[in-house]
Design an enzyme around this catalytic site. Structure first.
Site, PDB file in Angstrom:
ATOM      1  N   ARG A 120      20.360 -15.496   5.493  1.00  0.00           N
ATOM      2  CA  ARG A 120      19.571 -15.130   4.301  1.00  0.00           C
ATOM      3  C   ARG A 120      19.775 -16.237   3.284  1.00  0.00           C
ATOM      4  O   ARG A 120      20.897 -16.501   2.847  1.00  0.00           O
ATOM      5  CB  ARG A 120      20.039 -13.783   3.727  1.00  0.00           C
ATOM      6  CG  ARG A 120      19.416 -13.491   2.376  1.00  0.00           C
ATOM      7  CD  ARG A 120      19.607 -12.074   1.893  1.00  0.00           C
ATOM      8  NE  ARG A 120      18.691 -11.166   2.564  1.00  0.00           N
ATOM      9  CZ  ARG A 120      18.385  -9.947   2.115  1.00  0.00           C
ATOM     10  NH1 ARG A 120      18.924  -9.498   1.002  1.00  0.00           N
ATOM     11  NH2 ARG A 120      17.557  -9.175   2.781  1.00  0.00           N
ATOM     12  N   HIS A 147      10.044 -12.485   5.083  1.00  0.00           N
ATOM     13  CA  HIS A 147      11.052 -11.459   5.386  1.00  0.00           C
ATOM     14  C   HIS A 147      10.600 -10.753   6.673  1.00  0.00           C
ATOM     15  O   HIS A 147      10.218  -9.579   6.664  1.00  0.00           O
ATOM     16  CB  HIS A 147      11.184 -10.486   4.218  1.00  0.00           C
ATOM     17  CG  HIS A 147      12.438  -9.667   4.233  1.00  0.00           C
ATOM     18  ND1 HIS A 147      13.407  -9.783   5.218  1.00  0.00           N
ATOM     19  CD2 HIS A 147      12.894  -8.701   3.375  1.00  0.00           C
ATOM     20  CE1 HIS A 147      14.390  -8.937   4.967  1.00  0.00           C
ATOM     21  NE2 HIS A 147      14.112  -8.272   3.866  1.00  0.00           N
ATOM     22  N   GLN A 150      12.133  -7.295   8.087  1.00  0.00           N
ATOM     23  CA  GLN A 150      11.716  -6.133   7.300  1.00  0.00           C
ATOM     24  C   GLN A 150      10.313  -5.696   7.718  1.00  0.00           C
ATOM     25  O   GLN A 150      10.054  -4.504   7.915  1.00  0.00           O
ATOM     26  CB  GLN A 150      11.736  -6.483   5.803  1.00  0.00           C
ATOM     27  CG  GLN A 150      11.242  -5.359   4.907  1.00  0.00           C
ATOM     28  CD  GLN A 150      12.192  -4.174   4.837  1.00  0.00           C
ATOM     29  OE1 GLN A 150      13.344  -4.337   4.478  1.00  0.00           O
ATOM     30  NE2 GLN A 150      11.703  -2.983   5.174  1.00  0.00           N
ATOM     31  N   ASP A 243       6.401  -4.177  -3.821  1.00  0.00           N
ATOM     32  CA  ASP A 243       7.739  -4.782  -3.808  1.00  0.00           C
ATOM     33  C   ASP A 243       8.111  -5.073  -5.255  1.00  0.00           C
ATOM     34  O   ASP A 243       7.271  -4.968  -6.157  1.00  0.00           O
ATOM     35  CB  ASP A 243       7.705  -6.071  -2.954  1.00  0.00           C
ATOM     36  CG  ASP A 243       9.079  -6.676  -2.727  1.00  0.00           C
ATOM     37  OD1 ASP A 243      10.097  -5.975  -2.962  1.00  0.00           O
ATOM     38  OD2 ASP A 243       9.165  -7.856  -2.325  1.00  0.00           O
ATOM     39  N   CYS A 283      10.285  -2.000   0.642  1.00  0.00           N
ATOM     40  CA  CYS A 283      11.436  -2.484   1.426  1.00  0.00           C
ATOM     41  C   CYS A 283      12.777  -2.109   0.789  1.00  0.00           C
ATOM     42  O   CYS A 283      13.787  -2.127   1.472  1.00  0.00           O
ATOM     43  CB  CYS A 283      11.322  -3.990   1.629  1.00  0.00           C
ATOM     44  SG  CYS A 283      11.419  -4.937   0.097  1.00  0.00           S
ATOM     45  N   ARG A 311      15.052  -0.614  10.049  1.00  0.00           N
ATOM     46  CA  ARG A 311      15.607  -1.977  10.096  1.00  0.00           C
ATOM     47  C   ARG A 311      16.570  -2.081  11.275  1.00  0.00           C
ATOM     48  O   ARG A 311      16.581  -3.039  12.024  1.00  0.00           O
ATOM     49  CB  ARG A 311      16.378  -2.297   8.797  1.00  0.00           C
ATOM     50  CG  ARG A 311      15.525  -2.438   7.552  1.00  0.00           C
ATOM     51  CD  ARG A 311      14.608  -3.643   7.615  1.00  0.00           C
ATOM     52  NE  ARG A 311      15.299  -4.914   7.788  1.00  0.00           N
ATOM     53  CZ  ARG A 311      15.873  -5.621   6.811  1.00  0.00           C
ATOM     54  NH1 ARG A 311      15.823  -5.183   5.568  1.00  0.00           N
ATOM     55  NH2 ARG A 311      16.445  -6.798   7.056  1.00  0.00           N
TER      56      ARG A 311
HETATM   57  N1  NVA Z   1      11.011  -9.705  -2.487  1.00  0.00           N
HETATM   58  C1  NVA Z   1      12.350  -9.189  -2.556  1.00  0.00           C
HETATM   59  C2  NVA Z   1      12.725  -8.503  -1.294  1.00  0.00           C
HETATM   60  C3  NVA Z   1      14.099  -7.897  -1.295  1.00  0.00           C
HETATM   61  C4  NVA Z   1      14.471  -7.277   0.001  1.00  0.00           C
HETATM   62  C5  NVA Z   1      13.316 -10.304  -2.858  1.00  0.00           C
HETATM   63  O1  NVA Z   1      13.183 -11.383  -2.259  1.00  0.00           O
HETATM   64  O2  NVA Z   1      14.204 -10.122  -3.691  1.00  0.00           O
HETATM   65  N1   CP Z   2      15.095  -4.670   2.177  1.00  0.00           N
HETATM   66  C1   CP Z   2      16.149  -5.489   2.211  1.00  0.00           C
HETATM   67  O1   CP Z   2      16.111  -6.582   2.807  1.00  0.00           O
HETATM   68  O2   CP Z   2      17.235  -5.011   1.571  1.00  0.00           O
HETATM   69  P1   CP Z   2      18.611  -5.768   1.269  1.00  0.00           P
HETATM   70  O3   CP Z   2      18.298  -6.840   0.253  1.00  0.00           O
HETATM   71  O4   CP Z   2      19.511  -4.709   0.756  1.00  0.00           O
HETATM   72  O5   CP Z   2      19.107  -6.387   2.547  1.00  0.00           O
END
Ligand code: NVA
Ligand code: CP
Length: 325
Positions: A120, A147, A150, A243, A283, A311
């Site tokens: 990540r 992502h 997800q 989101d 998500c 997930r």
């Molecule tokens: N768009 C959000 C998704 C979090 C799972 C982010 O990147 O923070």
């Molecule tokens: N939806 C998602 O990726 O959640 P986290 O940021 O908690 O991993």
């Protein structure tokens, strides 16, 4: 009959996941996505029945996190344990990567210890760099641009709820230029689901990803549309998704984004334009009262906790196919 259901018939098609990376959905053929969904359903059944399925016995997944996580971290770790393997959590703050060791060296070194890497990170180019220098499969656990794990779980959730994917109408309301929207573009186009995106001017999806999804949609039957009107996008939708307005790394833009996205809140008035049996996805984590009201996310149309659970099952399918000996 939906394409997912037909996945049983296409198990015979010769294709090879083993050793592949999972960086973005567009790198997978539609039948490969259907195959993963089918396997995820099998994984879920096995887990619910308490039947052991140690496909990755003795295998180790390294998990590098440059951003926070609850779902991704725990679902990958638990998934590896349920598959008979183990996962190692590596915060970039604690490994030398955070002190300037190169991605290339980190990837080469970790490849000598582990059987797969989940990453990540911020810039999408960073994960591509990891993949280039890693000898083991690299899985995208979120970048600024995509992502994919997800969205695979989201497709699984929609399929469970609606019994099909192709021909459904999904609308995405909010930040069109973020990781979720981009992976939805690729996922929806692949499985033949229509996608209407509504975002304010200046927050449109990445043009290359958008145009590519439209091109894929021409063969899958998926219509991909963009509008600045949330009312137009939500009209007749089977699925409403949103989101956060400010993704991780955009904390400094929070105030400006709150103003730009205020007319894009998913609330009862907006949702009344969707089909009566629409489902709501997010998500998570969510900011109740911003991108969605509590009435919707905690209401009867919301499937966000099934989505979060999925997930685990979707990722186990990915892990099995990429890492099994
Ligand atoms: N768009 C959000 C998704 C979090 C799972 C982010 O990147 O923070
Ligand atoms: N939806 C998602 O990726 O959640 P986290 O940021 O908690 O991993």
């Amino acid at each position: 009959m939906s394409k997912v259901y037909q996945a049983n018939l296409i198990k015979q098609v010769p294709f090879e996941f083993k050793g592949k990376d999972f960086i973005k959905l567009v790198e997978f053929e539609p039948y490969e996505i259907h195959f993963l969904l089918e396997q995820a359903l099998e994984m879920k059944k096995l887990q619910k029945k308490g039947i052991p399925h140690p496909y990755l016995s003795g295998k180790i997944l390294g998990m590098i996190f440059e951003k926070s996580s609850t779902r991704t971290r725990v679902s990958f770790e638990v998934g590896m344990m349920q598959l008979g393997g183990q996962a190692i959590f590596l915060s970039s703050k604690d490994i030398q990567l955070g002190r300037g060791e190169t991605i290339d060296d980190t990837a080469k070194v970790l490849s000598r210890y582990v059987d797969g890497l989940m990453v990540r990170t911020f810039a999408h180019e960073s994960i591509e760099q990891f993949a280039l220098h890693s000898d083991v499969p690299v899985i995208n656990g979120l970048t600024d641009l995509h992502h994919p794990t997800q969205v695979l779980a989201d497709l699984l959730t929609i399929y469970e709820q609606k019994g099909k994917l192709a021909g459904l109408k999904m609308c995405y309301i909010g930040d069109g230029n973020n990781n979720m929207c981009h992976s939805f573009l690729e996922g929806a186009a692949s499985v033949g689901m229509h996608l209407s995106i509504a975002s304010p001017n200046g927050y449109e999806p990445n043009l290359e990803i958008f145009e590519n999804a439209k091109r894929i949609g021409q063969s899958s039957g998926s219509q991909i549309q963009y509008t600045t009107s949330p009312q137009e996008a939500v009209e007749g939708a089977d699925i409403i998704v949103t989101d956060v307005w400010s993704s991780m790394g955009q904390e400094e833009e929070q105030q400006e984004r709150k103003e730009a996205f205020a007319p894009y809140q998913v609330n009862q008035t907006l949702c009344s334009r969707a089909k009566e049996d629409f489902i709501f996805l997010h998500c998570l984590p969510v900011h109740r009262g911003e991108e969605v009201t509590s009435e919707i996310i905690d209401g009867p149309h919301s499937v966000v906790f099934d989505e979060a659970e999925n997930r685990l099952h979707a990722q186990k399918a990915i892990l099995k196919n990429l890492m099994e000996s």
